[in-house]
Scaffold this motif. Structure first.
Motif, mmCIF file in Angstrom:
data_model
loop_
_atom_site.group_PDB
_atom_site.id
_atom_site.type_symbol
_atom_site.label_atom_id
_atom_site.label_comp_id
_atom_site.label_asym_id
_atom_site.label_seq_id
_atom_site.Cartn_x
_atom_site.Cartn_y
_atom_site.Cartn_z
ATOM 1 N N VAL A 1 0.842 -1.195 0.000
ATOM 2 C CA VAL A 1 0.000 0.000 0.000
ATOM 3 C C VAL A 1 0.881 1.250 0.000
ATOM 4 O O VAL A 1 0.638 2.198 -0.751
ATOM 5 C CB VAL A 1 -0.968 -0.011 1.206
ATOM 6 C CG1 VAL A 1 -1.673 1.318 1.361
ATOM 7 C CG2 VAL A 1 -1.980 -1.148 1.068
ATOM 8 N N ALA A 2 1.922 1.245 0.823
ATOM 9 C CA ALA A 2 2.841 2.391 0.881
ATOM 10 C C ALA A 2 3.516 2.619 -0.470
ATOM 11 O O ALA A 2 3.636 3.767 -0.923
ATOM 12 C CB ALA A 2 3.883 2.176 1.976
ATOM 13 N N LEU A 3 3.947 1.547 -1.132
ATOM 14 C CA LEU A 3 4.576 1.690 -2.450
ATOM 15 C C LEU A 3 3.645 2.341 -3.456
ATOM 16 O O LEU A 3 4.051 3.227 -4.219
ATOM 17 C CB LEU A 3 5.024 0.329 -2.985
ATOM 18 C CG LEU A 3 6.302 -0.266 -2.423
ATOM 19 C CD1 LEU A 3 6.511 -1.666 -2.984
ATOM 20 C CD2 LEU A 3 7.496 0.613 -2.738
ATOM 21 N N VAL A 4 2.398 1.909 -3.474
ATOM 22 C CA VAL A 4 1.444 2.469 -4.428
ATOM 23 C C VAL A 4 1.175 3.938 -4.109
ATOM 24 O O VAL A 4 1.113 4.785 -5.014
ATOM 25 C CB VAL A 4 0.141 1.648 -4.450
ATOM 26 C CG1 VAL A 4 -0.929 2.329 -5.294
ATOM 27 C CG2 VAL A 4 0.415 0.236 -4.977
ATOM 28 N N LEU A 5 1.033 4.270 -2.836
ATOM 29 C CA LEU A 5 0.816 5.672 -2.468
ATOM 30 C C LEU A 5 2.013 6.539 -2.856
ATOM 31 O O LEU A 5 1.850 7.660 -3.359
ATOM 32 C CB LEU A 5 0.532 5.793 -0.966
ATOM 33 C CG LEU A 5 -0.816 5.253 -0.505
ATOM 34 C CD1 LEU A 5 -0.894 5.230 1.016
ATOM 35 C CD2 LEU A 5 -1.959 6.069 -1.102
ATOM 36 N N LEU A 6 3.223 6.030 -2.638
ATOM 37 C CA LEU A 6 4.426 6.775 -3.017
ATOM 38 C C LEU A 6 4.551 6.904 -4.535
ATOM 39 O O LEU A 6 4.987 7.938 -5.048
ATOM 40 C CB LEU A 6 5.667 6.103 -2.432
ATOM 41 C CG LEU A 6 5.806 6.191 -0.913
ATOM 42 C CD1 LEU A 6 6.927 5.284 -0.423
ATOM 43 C CD2 LEU A 6 6.032 7.627 -0.474
ATOM 44 N N CYS B 1 4.257 10.389 -7.009
ATOM 45 C CA CYS B 1 5.457 10.601 -7.838
ATOM 46 C C CYS B 1 6.736 10.703 -7.010
ATOM 47 O O CYS B 1 7.687 11.387 -7.396
ATOM 48 C CB CYS B 1 5.298 11.832 -8.729
ATOM 49 S SG CYS B 1 3.928 11.668 -9.883
ATOM 50 N N VAL B 2 6.753 10.026 -5.881
ATOM 51 C CA VAL B 2 7.949 9.981 -5.042
ATOM 52 C C VAL B 2 8.893 8.893 -5.539
ATOM 53 O O VAL B 2 10.108 9.044 -5.489
ATOM 54 C CB VAL B 2 7.579 9.760 -3.563
ATOM 55 C CG1 VAL B 2 8.809 9.577 -2.696
ATOM 56 C CG2 VAL B 2 6.721 10.914 -3.054
ATOM 57 N N ILE B 3 8.316 7.786 -6.013
ATOM 58 C CA ILE B 3 9.111 6.694 -6.578
ATOM 59 C C ILE B 3 8.557 6.345 -7.953
ATOM 60 O O ILE B 3 7.449 6.756 -8.305
ATOM 61 C CB ILE B 3 9.111 5.431 -5.675
ATOM 62 C CG1 ILE B 3 7.697 4.851 -5.551
ATOM 63 C CG2 ILE B 3 9.728 5.729 -4.321
ATOM 64 C CD1 ILE B 3 7.650 3.483 -4.906
ATOM 65 N N VAL C 1 14.113 -1.669 -1.946
ATOM 66 C CA VAL C 1 14.633 -0.809 -0.884
ATOM 67 C C VAL C 1 13.502 -0.034 -0.208
ATOM 68 O O VAL C 1 13.406 0.001 1.026
ATOM 69 C CB VAL C 1 15.693 0.167 -1.442
ATOM 70 C CG1 VAL C 1 16.148 1.153 -0.385
ATOM 71 C CG2 VAL C 1 16.874 -0.609 -2.009
ATOM 72 N N VAL C 2 12.634 0.568 -1.009
ATOM 73 C CA VAL C 2 11.578 1.411 -0.450
ATOM 74 C C VAL C 2 10.584 0.577 0.367
ATOM 75 O O VAL C 2 10.171 0.991 1.449
ATOM 76 C CB VAL C 2 10.861 2.213 -1.565
ATOM 77 C CG1 VAL C 2 9.689 3.000 -1.009
ATOM 78 C CG2 VAL C 2 11.843 3.144 -2.256
ATOM 79 N N ALA C 3 10.201 -0.591 -0.124
ATOM 80 C CA ALA C 3 9.275 -1.443 0.627
ATOM 81 C C ALA C 3 9.883 -1.876 1.948
ATOM 82 O O ALA C 3 9.209 -1.869 2.984
ATOM 83 C CB ALA C 3 8.885 -2.671 -0.201
ATOM 84 N N THR C 4 11.144 -2.244 1.933
ATOM 85 C CA THR C 4 11.812 -2.665 3.174
ATOM 86 C C THR C 4 11.860 -1.512 4.169
ATOM 87 O O THR C 4 11.554 -1.691 5.353
ATOM 88 C CB THR C 4 13.232 -3.186 2.876
ATOM 89 O OG1 THR C 4 13.137 -4.241 1.919
ATOM 90 C CG2 THR C 4 13.893 -3.711 4.136
#
Length: 191
Positions: free
Chosen positions: A103-108, A112-114, A125-128
């Protein structure tokens, strides 16, 4: 987000995810009148996650897994499975943190953060990192509950560190999956 929320389900899996959402809402409402307030509060903390997974347009299977996992995590606390089944706590922390990292990855991604998930290494890296951060926040909430609300909440140093390791591992595995596959439906509406 609203477009994803009001979009009618188009597959059996999407229907199942919506059924789990509806059951979660009904159980939380009933728990307000039948369970101690702390149990109601724990169950109600699952509602934002089960609704957000639909709102951000997760793939139907991931949406269903997110709904079931988050609600099972909350329900396990209410019916005391964490004390009854050795290791259940670590399994739930790994899986629940993994789906919340999705969920955090999709929001980021939507912010347009990632870059979008799928065929990139960034999600690993970002998910971890997101999973470890979510684990830390959860452990702080547990500590706060133990310290200021009820000493029935199980909090020890080993439990806290073990939970965070399990959460980080679940998020890492999700990151590996997200580096190879998109987490969202092809027809979803972005933020």
């Amino acid at each position: 987000m609203y477009a994803n929320l009001k979009r009618p389900p188009r597959s059996v899996v999407e229907w199942l995810a919506d059924v789990v959402r509806a059951v979660a809402i009904v159980v939380v409402i009933v728990s307000l009148f039948t369970l101690p307030f702390t149990d109601f509060a724990v169950l109600s903390m699952s509602l934002p996650a089960v609704m957000l997974s639909r709102m951000i347009g997760l793939r139907s299977g991931l949406d269903l897994v997110t709904c079931v996992t988050v609600f099972v995590a909350a329900g396990s606390n209410v019916i005391d499975l964490y004390r009854a089944w050795t290791g259940w706590d670590l399994i739930v922390h790994a899986v629940c943190t993994g789906v919340l990292a999705a969920v955090a990855l999709v929001l980021l991604d939507d912010a347009c953060v990632i870059e979008p998930t799928g065929r990139r290494r960034t999600p690993i890296v970002v998910a971890t990192m997101a999973g470890l951060a979510l684990s830390a926040v959860w452990e702080m909430i547990e500590w706060f509950g133990y310290r200021f609300i009820t000493d029935a909440i199980f909090v020890t140093y080993d439990d806290t560190i073990g939970d965070m390791i399990a959460g980080g591992a679940g998020a890492l595995l999700l990151g590996i999956v997200a580096s190879r596959f998109r987490l969202t439906r092809a027809d979803r509406a972005a933020l």
